[in-house]
Design an enzyme around this catalytic site. Sequence first.
Site, PDB file in Angstrom:
ATOM      1  N   GLY A  72       0.808  -1.217   0.000  1.00 32.59           N
ATOM      2  CA  GLY A  72       0.000   0.000   0.000  1.00 32.59           C
ATOM      3  C   GLY A  72       0.841   1.267   0.000  1.00 32.59           C
ATOM      4  O   GLY A  72       0.517   2.237  -0.691  1.00 32.59           O
ATOM      5  N   SER A  73       1.925   1.253   0.754  1.00 31.32           N
ATOM      6  CA  SER A  73       2.754   2.461   0.841  1.00 31.32           C
ATOM      7  C   SER A  73       3.337   2.807  -0.524  1.00 31.32           C
ATOM      8  O   SER A  73       3.355   3.974  -0.933  1.00 31.32           O
ATOM      9  CB  SER A  73       3.895   2.257   1.846  1.00 31.32           C
ATOM     10  OG  SER A  73       3.386   1.957   3.117  1.00 31.32           O
ATOM     11  N   GLN A 180      -7.585   0.141   3.679  1.00 27.07           N
ATOM     12  CA  GLN A 180      -8.410  -0.418   4.754  1.00 27.07           C
ATOM     13  C   GLN A 180      -9.774  -0.883   4.244  1.00 27.07           C
ATOM     14  O   GLN A 180     -10.429  -1.709   4.881  1.00 27.07           O
ATOM     15  CB  GLN A 180      -8.633   0.620   5.854  1.00 27.07           C
ATOM     16  CG  GLN A 180      -7.411   0.871   6.712  1.00 27.07           C
ATOM     17  CD  GLN A 180      -7.066  -0.295   7.616  1.00 27.07           C
ATOM     18  OE1 GLN A 180      -7.942  -1.029   8.081  1.00 27.07           O
ATOM     19  NE2 GLN A 180      -5.788  -0.485   7.873  1.00 27.07           N
ATOM     20  N   HIS A 202      -1.919  -7.632   2.693  1.00 27.99           N
ATOM     21  CA  HIS A 202      -1.824  -8.122   4.083  1.00 27.99           C
ATOM     22  C   HIS A 202      -2.909  -7.575   5.002  1.00 27.99           C
ATOM     23  O   HIS A 202      -3.002  -7.984   6.157  1.00 27.99           O
ATOM     24  CB  HIS A 202      -0.421  -7.892   4.653  1.00 27.99           C
ATOM     25  CG  HIS A 202      -0.103  -6.488   5.063  1.00 27.99           C
ATOM     26  ND1 HIS A 202      -0.153  -6.093   6.373  1.00 27.99           N
ATOM     27  CD2 HIS A 202       0.275  -5.399   4.353  1.00 27.99           C
ATOM     28  CE1 HIS A 202       0.204  -4.806   6.453  1.00 27.99           C
ATOM     29  NE2 HIS A 202       0.468  -4.374   5.227  1.00 27.99           N
ATOM     30  N   CYS A 326       2.505   2.412  12.702  1.00 22.85           N
ATOM     31  CA  CYS A 326       3.598   3.289  12.277  1.00 22.85           C
ATOM     32  C   CYS A 326       3.896   4.352  13.309  1.00 22.85           C
ATOM     33  O   CYS A 326       4.970   4.922  13.324  1.00 22.85           O
ATOM     34  CB  CYS A 326       3.241   3.973  10.962  1.00 22.85           C
ATOM     35  SG  CYS A 326       2.199   2.959   9.944  1.00 22.85           S
TER      36      CYS A 326
HETATM   37  C1  LIG Z   1      -1.586  -0.427   6.067  1.00 26.39           C
HETATM   38  C2  LIG Z   1      -1.948   0.805   5.338  1.00 26.39           C
HETATM   39  C3  LIG Z   1      -1.089   1.342   4.356  1.00 26.39           C
HETATM   40  C4  LIG Z   1       0.256   0.743   4.050  1.00 26.39           C
HETATM   41  O1  LIG Z   1       0.151  -0.469   3.386  1.00 26.39           O
HETATM   42  P1  LIG Z   1       1.451  -1.434   3.344  1.00 26.39           P
HETATM   43  O2  LIG Z   1       1.047  -2.531   2.436  1.00 26.39           O
HETATM   44  O3  LIG Z   1       1.673  -1.872   4.751  1.00 26.39           O
HETATM   45  O4  LIG Z   1       2.571  -0.617   2.807  1.00 26.39           O
HETATM   46  C5  LIG Z   1      -1.499   2.468   3.686  1.00 26.39           C
HETATM   47  N1  LIG Z   1      -2.679   3.045   3.955  1.00 26.39           N
HETATM   48  C6  LIG Z   1      -3.525   2.573   4.891  1.00 26.39           C
HETATM   49  C7  LIG Z   1      -4.826   3.250   5.114  1.00 26.39           C
HETATM   50  C8  LIG Z   1      -3.180   1.437   5.612  1.00 26.39           C
HETATM   51  O5  LIG Z   1      -4.006   0.984   6.545  1.00 26.39           O
END
Ligand SMILES: *Cc1c(COP(=O)(O)O)cnc(C)c1O
Length: 392
Positions: A72-73, A180, A202, A326
């Site tokens: 996601g990041s 989310q 994940h 985080c």
């Molecule tokens: C967990 C999360 C991310 C980051 O996703 P990763 O796959 O861990 O890099 C980004 N945005 C939101 C809203 C998240 O909950």
Amino acid sequence: MNKPIYLDNAATTRVYPEVVDAMSPYFAEYFGNPSSIYSFAGKAKEAVDKARSILAKGIGARPEEIYFTAGGSEADNWAIKAAAEACGDKGKHIITSKIEHHAVLHTCEYLKKKGYEITYLDVDEKGSINLEELKRAIRPDTILISVMTANNEIGTIEPIEQIGAVAKEHGILFHTDGVQAFGHIPMDVDAMNVDMLSASAHKINGPKGIGFLYIRKGVKIRSFIHGGAQERQRRAGTLNVPGIVGFGKAAELAFAHMEDHAAYETELRDYLIERVLAEIPHSRLNGERQKRLPGNANFCFRFIEGESMLIWLDRQGICGSSGSACTSGSLDPSHVLLAIGLPHETAHGSLRLTLSYENTKEEIDYTVEQLTEIIERLRGMSPLWEDFCKEE
Ligand SMILES: *Cc1c(COP(=O)(O)O)cnc(C)c1O
């Protein structure tokens, strides 16, 4: 209790056994590079194509609009940086909200140093952005709006369809961090009018380190990783075949069970919320009561320090969080709780419990009992609480 009671599903989730099974042949058996020509590699390519179709279908997109990333990041970084670069000639103004994930906020801060101007929309006391404020924030040089579908800390679901309509009306690119929400609540890229959407495996019982960015066909943004021709030359690098297969399987299961899982989690969540608010004095629920993610509960307890609460819960075998994974390790209160107007002291005493369909009512009962005791004990040691009680 031997197994921990896992109530931190917004941080990450357990990988389903079906997902592990689906992935495992793609490590040692069908290990071919999906970009290769020979038929042996075809197995891997087919599996990637299948996963891509499942993921695309889940959000009403086309397979060729899905670009795999390392999570996601990365998807958030790509969407925002690439849009900024692609539209830099038109303007340098970006609109986002104060409650975004750090993957969005820190990317915006980075761009600010590069000469971009960022408007951070306020949210109301429940965590929703205001559409009128959004409209007022739009300028001729606005190039991108990025607002998350649902918040990772307080679970609030944003009015994405309306935000998308505003963006479309003004011809501004619209990105949503859907990490989310994806696989938990229904999403459709056309109904939401989004141009880009981030998702991550994940958070839906898939493996870590794999996600995607949906990019609407016709949106011209640059490549993120330069190199080979993978992902239609926009994100080079040999594909993470097992990860992609696992993501596809997790999404297939998430979409097949979305309704019953959401109904179950909502019921369990409401039970937890009701008990906590009724049984623990000076507790409050953060976020929307109804329009929130099915598994999300987020509380504040006055005269309590979040970290101590988490340590004591951990000793009783309960995994929770006080904000996002985080921010743990930092002593700053959550930017989300400050944005909904909580004073620093209150924001410090927050607890996020995020449920999955694997949690049981017994686990919730045990958690509420332990939590009640822990809060009593911690307040018993607090001079502020003592003063407060004297005044009462
Ligand atoms: C967990 C999360 C991310 C980051 O996703 P990763 O796959 O861990 O890099 C980004 N945005 C939101 C809203 C998240 O909950």
